[in-house]
Enzyme design. Structure first.
Site, PDB file in Angstrom:
ATOM      1  N   ASP A 299       0.864  -1.172   0.000  1.00 46.02           N
ATOM      2  CA  ASP A 299       0.000   0.000   0.000  1.00 46.02           C
ATOM      3  C   ASP A 299       0.909   1.234   0.000  1.00 46.02           C
ATOM      4  OD1 ASP A 299      -2.149   1.688  -0.047  1.00 46.02           O
ATOM      5  OD2 ASP A 299      -3.232   0.709   1.571  1.00 46.02           O
TER       6      ASP A 299
HETATM    7  C1  NOJ Z   1      -3.972   3.975  -0.043  1.00 42.07           C
HETATM    8  C2  NOJ Z   1      -5.154   3.078   0.072  1.00 42.07           C
HETATM    9  O1  NOJ Z   1      -5.124   2.381   1.296  1.00 42.07           O
HETATM   10  C3  NOJ Z   1      -5.268   2.080  -1.058  1.00 42.07           C
HETATM   11  O2  NOJ Z   1      -6.468   1.384  -0.931  1.00 42.07           O
HETATM   12  C4  NOJ Z   1      -5.155   2.772  -2.380  1.00 42.07           C
HETATM   13  O3  NOJ Z   1      -5.315   1.860  -3.425  1.00 42.07           O
HETATM   14  C5  NOJ Z   1      -3.807   3.463  -2.444  1.00 42.07           C
HETATM   15  N1  NOJ Z   1      -3.723   4.459  -1.393  1.00 42.07           N
HETATM   16  C6  NOJ Z   1      -3.550   4.125  -3.795  1.00 42.07           C
HETATM   17  O4  NOJ Z   1      -4.307   5.236  -3.939  1.00 42.07           O
END
Ligand code: NOJ
Length: 765
Positions: A299
């Site tokens: 993430d």
């Molecule tokens: C953080 C989020 O937790 C995740 O779900 C997302 O896909 C990413 N950022 C990218 O934007």
């Protein structure tokens, strides 16, 4: 030869190497070879830096169609892209824009490896579907799949070939803002929906991924992110093996089996180990037991955040731990690109692990067909045709209607009569074209939803008056900023009360703003924010004929409204077509059929609350004293249970039958029930089957959903619904992760919600 001058030798070597290089290049571009062969041919040519580059993902970083960036992070990223040190980018969008970055990767780097372009296509791209929690309320797998197809269609027309969805996190904590992104509290429903979404995005077969209108999906967040302590986003997760194996992992396993091409790990620690550095999750379970052959992306900066968690002392150690644990791609930590090549040279990370990670990433790129045509998603003509098309709007409208849940309908208020009525519509959200779009709508334009006011105006037989009553928020709202609520200005109350006084029906649209749920949006109150509760009670004093239309991204706790307001419609955040969907349901042109995918609590103190809980030793008040499992100030049951939802018609259940009483383990249990539409409207019912394993080596939940079917019934019509329970439905995971079907007695319940239904039992020998 010996005397050949140095420059000549160097020249010959250069020509020779180049030729080999070109020959090899042709090899991996050869479409007649299998993907595995092509991956291996390419991998052999890659330097360690190029391999690490494939594992590096950057966020979009400059005006990509403009001049090259100068200075700072942007220039560095741009240089890395030109060096072949970037394997993927996220949040670059638009056929032209993606083409610009893809061109650099393909035409300016040594090996010309195309980028995989990721984006958060969570509930639609530009034409927005209902938020995923709302879609889950439809229990309509075909419609959910279609909604993902629409999203893939639009995203792929805009250069994107990979979505960071579906979110398959199970959660039973309404305080957690990200429940809006998932399918609710149940692993069975969650698994079915995960498969529907994945096949919607990727297509039914592996080869469908190469089509221009499909994109790679991503099951996230692996794992247990939905169990953040006290519902606070990013918080600690501490969890038993039983919960992990039986509640959290099943939708991920279903996703892997369905062929999802990527996984995203999560921000949280799980029992002390950050998910990003968790070898048990990523190596032992995902890539080991489940044999997942796609890749895992971290993430956002979660590799670096392992330092803040206190799990790694610096960037090098965080990288070492993440890669060794199986995190294949680094989203925006900038660490793999900085540290990994050296870690390999120092022997801290085996090159074979890098080769494994890179092969996974290249495999997906080959499967998408990016090597055969890197610009296949960059067709501006298609982009214009597809995005916002009539067909896509019709599909999201259909999904929106199916997502609505009728929670209460007394006094015959609904459906609304189509003529001769004075209808007063109240609430800032009723006239809001932005909030209904929901939380994840980066590619959509602000204020593009059909508002409830606009939707209702299309029914011209009644007199419709709109009064805002009060603002919900103060100032600008955005995806990144905290919302500020109006807690003081009630100056519009009097006008709204005056209008409501002699109305036949008052429709009040109240609830949460679209940016109130989603990432980073945890709440400790589950009430109507701002002055909305007060407004509701004030209006009720002058006219109790209220239809309350709720907008929210999570279960709300609304005991006063549930007791007093005669009709309540759960309308979530329904996306672009919100107003049309709500109006069609209110006026009875669509008979609501949704059922709640999460329990709605009576108050926050009950949270976490979920239907598939375990029995305590003292579940009932048998001794008529205080020593039983309960609260002294409120009932322990939810306000609205999981699986609950009404219709304008009624359904009767009869003749529950099981094909026999005793079964061998490997035999199928066949259950049938007759369902009759006993009311005055045609309608659809979600027939639900719940199972209870009465005695087992681990205590089992009081009931677990193990089957459901959406049946369409004309008024007066009866259909027999049949469920087949096999080993897949009858067993559970022990604390070591082994799947067991144990002999003994089982109970089943079949009905229209998790609360009650017809019951029967059988035995497994
Ligand atoms: C953080 C989020 O937790 C995740 O779900 C997302 O896909 C990413 N950022 C990218 O934007």
């Amino acid at each position: 030869m010996k005397n050949k001058p140095f420059f000549l030798t160097a020249f010959i070597t250069l020509i020779f190497t180049n030729n080999i290089m070109n020959a090899q290049k042709k090899d991996y571009l050869d479409k007649t070879k299998s993907i595995e062969e092509r991956v291996n041919l390419l991998l052999k040519q890659m330097t360690i830096e190029e391999k690490v580059g494939q594992m590096n993902q950057y966020n979009g970083f400059w005006e990509v169609t403009g001049p090259a960036p100068k200075g700072g992070n942007a220039e560095l990223k741009y240089q890395h892209l030109r060096n072949g040190w970037v394997g993927s980018m996220l949040s670059v969008r638009g056929a032209k824009e993606v083409k610009a970055v893809q061109k650099i990767a393909v035409e300016e780097t040594r090996l010309g490896i195309p980028l995989i372009i990721g984006f958060d296509v969570i509930h639609g791209y530009k034409t927005l579907s209902p938020i995923p929690l709302a879609e889950a309320a439809s229990w309509d797998l075909e419609a959910i799949k279609k909604s993902a197809q629409v999203a893939a269609d639009e995203a792929s027309a805009s250069g994107i070939n990979w979505t960071f969805g579906p979110n398959v996190d199970i959660s039973n904590d309404a305080r957690w803002g990200r429940v809006m992104e998932g399918a609710g509290e149940d692993p069975y429903l969650g698994s079915k929906i995960a498969i529907a979404r994945i096949t919607g995005f990727q297509g039914d077969n592996k080869s469908d991924l190469a089509k221009t209108n499909t994109i790679a999906a991503c099951a996230k967040h692996f794992a247990a992110y939905g169990f953040a302590e006290s519902g606070r986003d990013y918080n600690t997760v501490d969890m038993s093996n039983s919960k992990l194996y039986n509640t959290v992992l099943p939708p991920f396993k279903a996703a892997s089996t369905a062929g999802v091409r990527t996984f995203m790990n999560s921000f949280n620690i799980l029992n002390g180990v950050p998910a990003t550095g968790n070898a048990f999750l990523q190596r032992d379970i995902l890539k080991g037991k489940w044999k997942f052959d796609g890749f895992v992306v971290s993430d956002w900066a979660s590799v670096r955040e392992m330092i803040t968690h206190g799990f790694a002392k610096d960037g090098a150690e965080a990288t070492e731990k993440a890669v060794n644990a199986g995190s294949d791609m680094d989203m925006e930590s900038h660490l793999y690109v900085a540290e990994l090549a050296k870690l390999v040279k120092d022997g801290k990370v085996k090159e074979s692990l890098i080769d494994d990670a890179v092969s996974r990433i290249l495999r997906v790129k080959f499967e998408l067909g990016l090597f055969d045509n890197p610009y296949k998603y960059c067709d501006e003509k298609r982009e214009k045709e597809v995005i916002g098309s009539k067909a896509n709007n019709e599909a999201v409208l259909d999904m929106a209607k199916k997502s609505i849940v009728l929670l209460k309908n007394k006094k015959d208020l609904l459906p609304l009569k189509k003529s001769g009525q004075k209808i007063v519509l109240i609430g800032a959200l009723a006239n809001d074209k932005n909030s209904p779009l929901g939380s994840w709508r980066i590619a959509s334009d602000d204020n593009t939803a059909v508002s409830v006011l606009e939707g209702m105006r299309q029914y011209k037989g009644n007199k419709l008056i709109f009064e805002k009553g009060a603002d919900l928020t103060v100032g600008n709202t955005s995806f990144t900023a905290e919302l500020v609520f109006n807690t003081t200005d009630k100056s519009g109350f009097e006008k709204a009360k005056k209008a409501a006084t002699n109305a036949d029906v008052v429709v009040m649209v109240l609830g949460e703003h679209g940016f109130q749920s989603g990432e980073g949006r945890s709440r400790t109150n589950l009430d109507l924010p701002g002055v909305q509760q007060e407004l509701l009670e004030e209006i009720y004093k002058v006219n109790s004929n209220i239809v309350l239309v709720l907008n929210n991204g999570r279960p709300l706790a609304l005991p006063w409204a549930t007791e007093h307001v005669p009709a309540i419609v759960e309308a979530w955040h329904l996306g672009t077509q919100t107003g049309n969907a709500v109006a069609q349901v209110l006026y009875g042109d669509y008979n609501p059929s949704g059922k709640l995918p999460m329990s709605f609590p009576r108050n926050v103190g009950q949270v976490p609350i979920y239907y598939n809980n375990y029995n305590t030793g003292r579940p009932i008040n048998s001794d008529k004293n205080v020593f039983w499992s309960h609260y002294t100030d409120v009932e322990k049951t939810p306000l609205f249970p999981f699986g609950f939802g009404l219709s304008y018609t009624t359904f009767d259940y009869k003749n529950l039958k099981i094909n026999k009483a005793v079964f061998a383990k490997e035999e199928s249990v066949v259950v049938s029930v007759d369902v009759t539409n006993s009311g005055n409207y045609n309608g659809k019912e979600v027939v639900q089957l719940y199972l209870h394993d009465e005695v087992a080596s681990l205590a089992r939940p009081v009931k677990e959903l193990k089957g459901f079917e959406l049946v369409d019934l004309k008024k007066g019509e009866t259909k027999t619904v049949t469920f087949t329970l096999t080993e897949k439905e009858l067993g559970f995971y022990d604390n070591e992760g082994n799947y067991l079907v144990e002999p003994g007695a089982f109970k089943i319940m079949v009905g229209g919600s998790s609360e009650k239904g017809l019951e029967s039992s059988f035995e497994i020998k």
